[in-house]
Design a protein around this motif. Structure first.
Motif, short mmCIF file in Angstrom:
data_model
loop_
_atom_site.label_atom_id
_atom_site.label_comp_id
_atom_site.label_asym_id
_atom_site.label_seq_id
_atom_site.Cartn_x
_atom_site.Cartn_y
_atom_site.Cartn_z
N VAL A 1 1.11 -1.37 0.04
CA VAL A 1 -0.30 0.17 0.47
C VAL A 1 0.73 1.14 -0.35
N PHE A 2 0.53 1.67 -0.92
CA PHE A 2 1.25 3.33 -1.11
C PHE A 2 0.98 4.49 -0.64
N ILE A 3 1.08 5.32 0.54
CA ILE A 3 0.14 6.18 1.02
C ILE A 3 0.55 7.61 0.88
N VAL A 4 -0.26 8.59 0.31
CA VAL A 4 0.34 9.79 -0.07
C VAL A 4 -0.66 10.63 0.53
N ASP A 5 -0.14 11.42 1.62
CA ASP A 5 -0.44 12.38 2.62
C ASP A 5 0.96 13.51 3.01
N LEU B 1 -1.58 5.44 9.65
CA LEU B 1 -2.49 4.59 8.42
C LEU B 1 -1.32 3.25 8.14
N ASP B 2 0.33 4.10 8.66
CA ASP B 2 1.37 3.14 8.50
C ASP B 2 1.45 2.59 8.50
N ALA B 3 0.91 2.12 10.05
CA ALA B 3 0.52 1.26 11.60
C ALA B 3 -0.39 0.26 10.83
N LEU B 4 -1.46 1.15 11.03
CA LEU B 4 -2.43 0.28 10.07
C LEU B 4 -2.40 -0.79 9.58
N PHE B 5 -1.90 -0.69 8.00
CA PHE B 5 -1.58 -1.50 6.94
C PHE B 5 -1.18 -2.35 7.44
N ARG B 6 0.31 -2.32 8.11
CA ARG B 6 1.30 -3.18 8.70
C ARG B 6 0.50 -4.29 9.84
N SER B 7 0.13 -3.93 10.56
CA SER B 7 -0.66 -4.50 12.03
C SER B 7 -1.52 -5.75 10.96
N THR C 1 4.47 -1.25 3.18
CA THR C 1 3.99 0.22 3.16
C THR C 1 4.81 0.99 2.46
N HIS C 2 4.58 2.30 1.74
CA HIS C 2 5.88 3.75 1.50
C HIS C 2 4.64 4.37 1.65
N GLN C 3 5.55 5.51 2.30
CA GLN C 3 4.65 6.56 2.77
C GLN C 3 5.44 7.78 1.71
N PHE C 4 4.45 8.88 1.61
CA PHE C 4 4.41 9.96 1.25
C PHE C 4 3.99 11.08 1.12
N ARG C 5 4.46 12.20 1.40
CA ARG C 5 3.76 13.43 1.97
C ARG C 5 2.89 14.45 0.82
N SER C 6 3.91 13.36 -0.43
CA SER C 6 3.50 14.62 -1.56
C SER C 6 3.02 13.40 -3.20
N ALA C 7 2.22 14.39 -3.80
CA ALA C 7 2.43 13.45 -5.32
C ALA C 7 3.79 13.03 -5.71
N ALA C 8 4.42 14.21 -5.56
CA ALA C 8 6.20 14.70 -6.58
C ALA C 8 7.39 13.49 -5.52
N GLU C 9 6.41 13.39 -4.73
CA GLU C 9 7.32 12.61 -3.44
C GLU C 9 7.07 11.05 -4.58
N PHE C 10 5.80 10.25 -4.64
CA PHE C 10 5.66 9.10 -5.00
C PHE C 10 5.91 9.27 -6.68
N MET C 11 5.80 10.24 -7.51
CA MET C 11 6.39 10.52 -8.68
C MET C 11 7.70 9.82 -8.99
N PHE D 1 -11.98 8.82 8.76
CA PHE D 1 -12.83 7.10 8.66
C PHE D 1 -12.86 6.28 9.52
N ARG D 2 -13.66 4.51 9.36
CA ARG D 2 -13.70 4.11 10.63
C ARG D 2 -12.04 2.98 9.45
N GLU D 3 -11.45 2.85 10.35
CA GLU D 3 -10.40 1.63 10.03
C GLU D 3 -10.62 0.52 9.53
N GLN D 4 -11.69 0.20 9.36
CA GLN D 4 -12.54 -0.89 8.99
C GLN D 4 -12.87 -0.74 7.88
#
Length: 201
Positions: free
Chosen positions: A4-8, A17-23, A28-38, A104-107
């Motif tokens: 899961v790639f998280i951009v926020d 979210l990173d902790a939720l998905f890993r659990s 996971t991979h985290q990015f602060r912006s769209a440019a970082e992800f690209m 939003f609900r985690e589920q």
């Protein structure tokens, strides 16, 4: 492992979210912006993208459209703290798997991610099968291809033989070779495969 790639740009939410998905076993991979992800070089990887609508620079919705234009097919889940109906409609029309309003609900997020990852797996398998068929089609001789496209048009062996100036026996041999190369067990399989390949007559 599914990714899961998280951009926020919200550090707290991104880390949460990173902790939720890993659990639940996702990478996971985290990015602060769209440019970082690209710039990450990971845009073609298997997985899904959890994308905030409000981002510094390029907005999440604009970024979603940019991905589609660039041929990047990773499924997208949009999230926002400022959602409204026009935004959600635009996002869903552009192909988003889901649109979640914060908080939003985690589920709900986990369900959306599961659906997105399942879509990604299906689409990648479909592309893999299509590429495999293309490779098989490339092994057809010119005559085999000529026979093949006529079979797809519903022509009988006798008609194909007349069209190509061949004997019926020769047509049957070419058809049999083409079926074997394309992995078709029956005539119905053969026609389905030919139609999927869009071979030109």
């Amino acid at each position: 492992m599914q990714t899961v790639f998280i951009v926020d740009d919200d550090d707290g939410l991104r880390v949460g979210l990173d902790a939720l998905f890993r659990s639940v076993g996702y990478q996971t991979h985290q990015f602060r912006s769209a440019a970082e992800f690209m710039e990450s070089g990971l845009t073609a990887n298997a997985g899904c993208l959890v994308l905030d609508v409000r981002l510094p620079g390029l907005s999440g919705l604009d970024f979603q459209e940019k991905l589609a234009t660039a041929g990047i097919t990773m499924p997208v889940i949009l999230m926002t703290g400022h959602g409204d109906i026009p935004m959600s409609v635009r996002g869903m029309k552009a192909g988003a798997v889901d649109f979640l309003a914060k908080p939003f609900r985690e589920q709900d997020m986990l369900d959306a991610v599961a659906a997105a990852l399942a879509r990604d797996a299906r689409e990648r398998e479909g592309r893999r099968q299509q590429e495999d068929l293309r490779r098989r089609a490339d092994t057809l001789s010119t005559r085999e291809k000529e026979v093949t496209v006529r079979v797809a048009k519903g022509k009988m062996n006798k008609q194909i033989a007349f069209d190509l100036g061949l004997s019926e026996i020769t047509v049957k041999i070419h058809r049999g070779n083409a079926m074997r190369k394309l992995g078709a067990k029956t005539l119905a399989d053969f026609i389905t495969i030919i139609n999927a390949l869009n071979l030109d007559g």
